[in-house]
Design an enzyme around this catalytic site. Structure first.
Site, PDB file in Angstrom:
ATOM      1  N   GLU A   1      -1.526  11.290   9.191  1.00  0.00           N
ATOM      2  CA  GLU A   1      -1.138  11.030  10.592  1.00  0.00           C
ATOM      3  C   GLU A   1       0.342  11.345  10.811  1.00  0.00           C
ATOM      4  O   GLU A   1       1.035  10.674  11.581  1.00  0.00           O
ATOM      5  CB  GLU A   1      -1.433   9.571  10.994  1.00  0.00           C
ATOM      6  CG  GLU A   1      -2.896   9.208  11.021  1.00  0.00           C
ATOM      7  CD  GLU A   1      -3.663   9.881  12.141  1.00  0.00           C
ATOM      8  OE1 GLU A   1      -3.052  10.630  12.937  1.00  0.00           O
ATOM      9  OE2 GLU A   1      -4.886   9.670  12.218  1.00  0.00           O
ATOM     10  N   GLY A   2       0.820  12.382  10.152  1.00  0.00           N
ATOM     11  CA  GLY A   2       2.226  12.762  10.215  1.00  0.00           C
ATOM     12  C   GLY A   2       2.996  12.087   9.094  1.00  0.00           C
ATOM     13  O   GLY A   2       3.039  10.856   9.016  1.00  0.00           O
TER      14      GLY A   2
END
Length: 383
Positions: free
Chosen positions: A364-365
């Protein structure tokens, strides 16, 4: 031990109680065996769906729970404290539902959204590619419009949670060159020309597969385009802040589980005639762990409440993801230290918690990307 939560309504308190009951009955007894054997818990997500836990932040009119993010994330945290892989997959499913809910037509939502929110169709998020992880604009997978209708998908997608098991995928593919050439599709989980690689051999979260997907000219219906052609990156990025909050909640739940295990052990184990919790050096370590978990929870709840109020929350979501996942890595590592040699064995769950925490700093980054988002939020245009 159960977290003493400040919840907005009696209904939310009942939902947390239901989540704990289901998690203690369905997740806790199964997690060790499935994670050790790397086997998928067949039927578990259908159980969560029937209980109403897979569509919590979406409207009731489509089969969702109508809950604010503040409550949904605390449910996710409770799941993660029992089984991190299941909680992460639940967060990914919620993320995969977002494009259709936020950008789909009424007809699309009426056709598919109830099955998704009720858990009859569990979702995966198919954005990353082997050469395009943090750099989503570098996507190469193609979606070519056909003269007789539909789109033909060709290319490889990577790092798909629930890959090969999901009933649908939020698929991002290129319909034209450039940053405005990516489009979003609600892709079926099974179709001719779609195949999946072997599950990745991961450090943790082994019970839910992560795979690559190979699209070999698969044809999907034209009405599976979500939004308009070229709107894909806007759709993807609009969902990522929500996904980052989901991972922040999962990381906090994992850290809470590690803290609980360390506290229980420290209260039971004795050295030099005293419980080890009564030795100041170890007691202070536990105190720092507890403070860090409380801070992580407060940070993601602040971002969630901003979201629920309709206020900007992108910087706060990145801060929550950064702080909660770094906390999970630190607290799980410290939990292994508290248990000493036993913490390094598979006889206790803290070694698994430590392995599971690492990926949360990456997906998620990455946390480096979160720092980039935060720093850009602080920068002001030069005058």
């Amino acid at each position: 031990m159960d977290v003493d939560r400040l919840l907005p309504t009696p209904e939310a308190a009942d939902l947390i109680a239901l989540t704990r009951e289901i998690a203690d009955r369905e997740l806790s007894p199964r997690v060790d065996a499935h994670e050790a054997a790397e086997t998928y818990p067949e039927g578990l997500f259908a159980t969560l769906g029937r209980a109403g836990l897979l569509g919590l932040p979406y409207p009731e009119e489509y089969g969702g729970g109508g809950q604010p993010y503040e409550v949904y994330l605390q449910v996710l945290e409770e799941l993660a404290a029992r089984w991190a892989a299941v909680a992460v997959a639940t967060s990914v499913h919620t993320l995969a539902c977002h494009p259709l809910y936020a950008f789909g037509t009424d007809a699309q939502k009426e056709r598919w959204l109830p099955s998704m929110l009720e858990g009859r169709l569990v979702g995966g998020y198919s954005l990353s590619e082997p050469q395009a992880g943090s750099d989503a604009a570098a996507l190469a997978c193609k979606a070519e419009r056909q003269e007789d209708g539909g789109y033909r998908i060709t290319g490889t997608k990577a790092w798909i949670t629930h890959g090969g098991k999901a009933g649908f995928y939020a698929l991002f593919a290129r319909t034209a060159p450039g940053n405005h050439g990516v489009s979003c599709f609600l892709a079926p989980g099974r179709t001719e020309g779609l195949s999946f690689g072997a599950p990745e051999r991961k450090m943790g979260l082994q019970a839910v597969p992560t795979t690559s997907a190979y699209w070999d000219g698969a044809l999907i219906e034209e009405d599976r385009l979500v939004g308009t052609e070229g709107q894909g990156l806007q759709i993807a990025f609009s969902a990522l802040d929500n996904g980052r909050l989901g991972i922040a909640a999962c990381a906090t739940g994992l850290a809470q589980a590690a803290l609980d295990a360390a506290v229980d052990y420290a209260n039971e184990r004795s050295t030099f005639g005293r419980r080890i919790v009564d030795h100041q050096g170890l007691g202070f370590l536990l105190a720092d762990m507890a403070a860090a978990v409380d801070a992580a929870r407060a940070t993601y709840l602040d971002a969630a409440r901003r979201r629920d109020l309709g206020r900007p929350f992108s910087r706060q979501a990145s801060a929550a993801k950064l702080i909660a996942t770094d906390t999970a890595m630190k607290v799980t590592t410290d939990a292994v230290q508290v248990l000493g040699g036993y913490g390094y064995t598979r006889d206790f769950p803290v070694e698994r918690y430590m392995r599971e925490a690492k990926i949360m700093q990456i997906f998620e980054g990455t946390n480096q990307i979160q720092r980039l988002v935060i720093s850009r939020g602080l920068a002001r245009p030069e005058k």
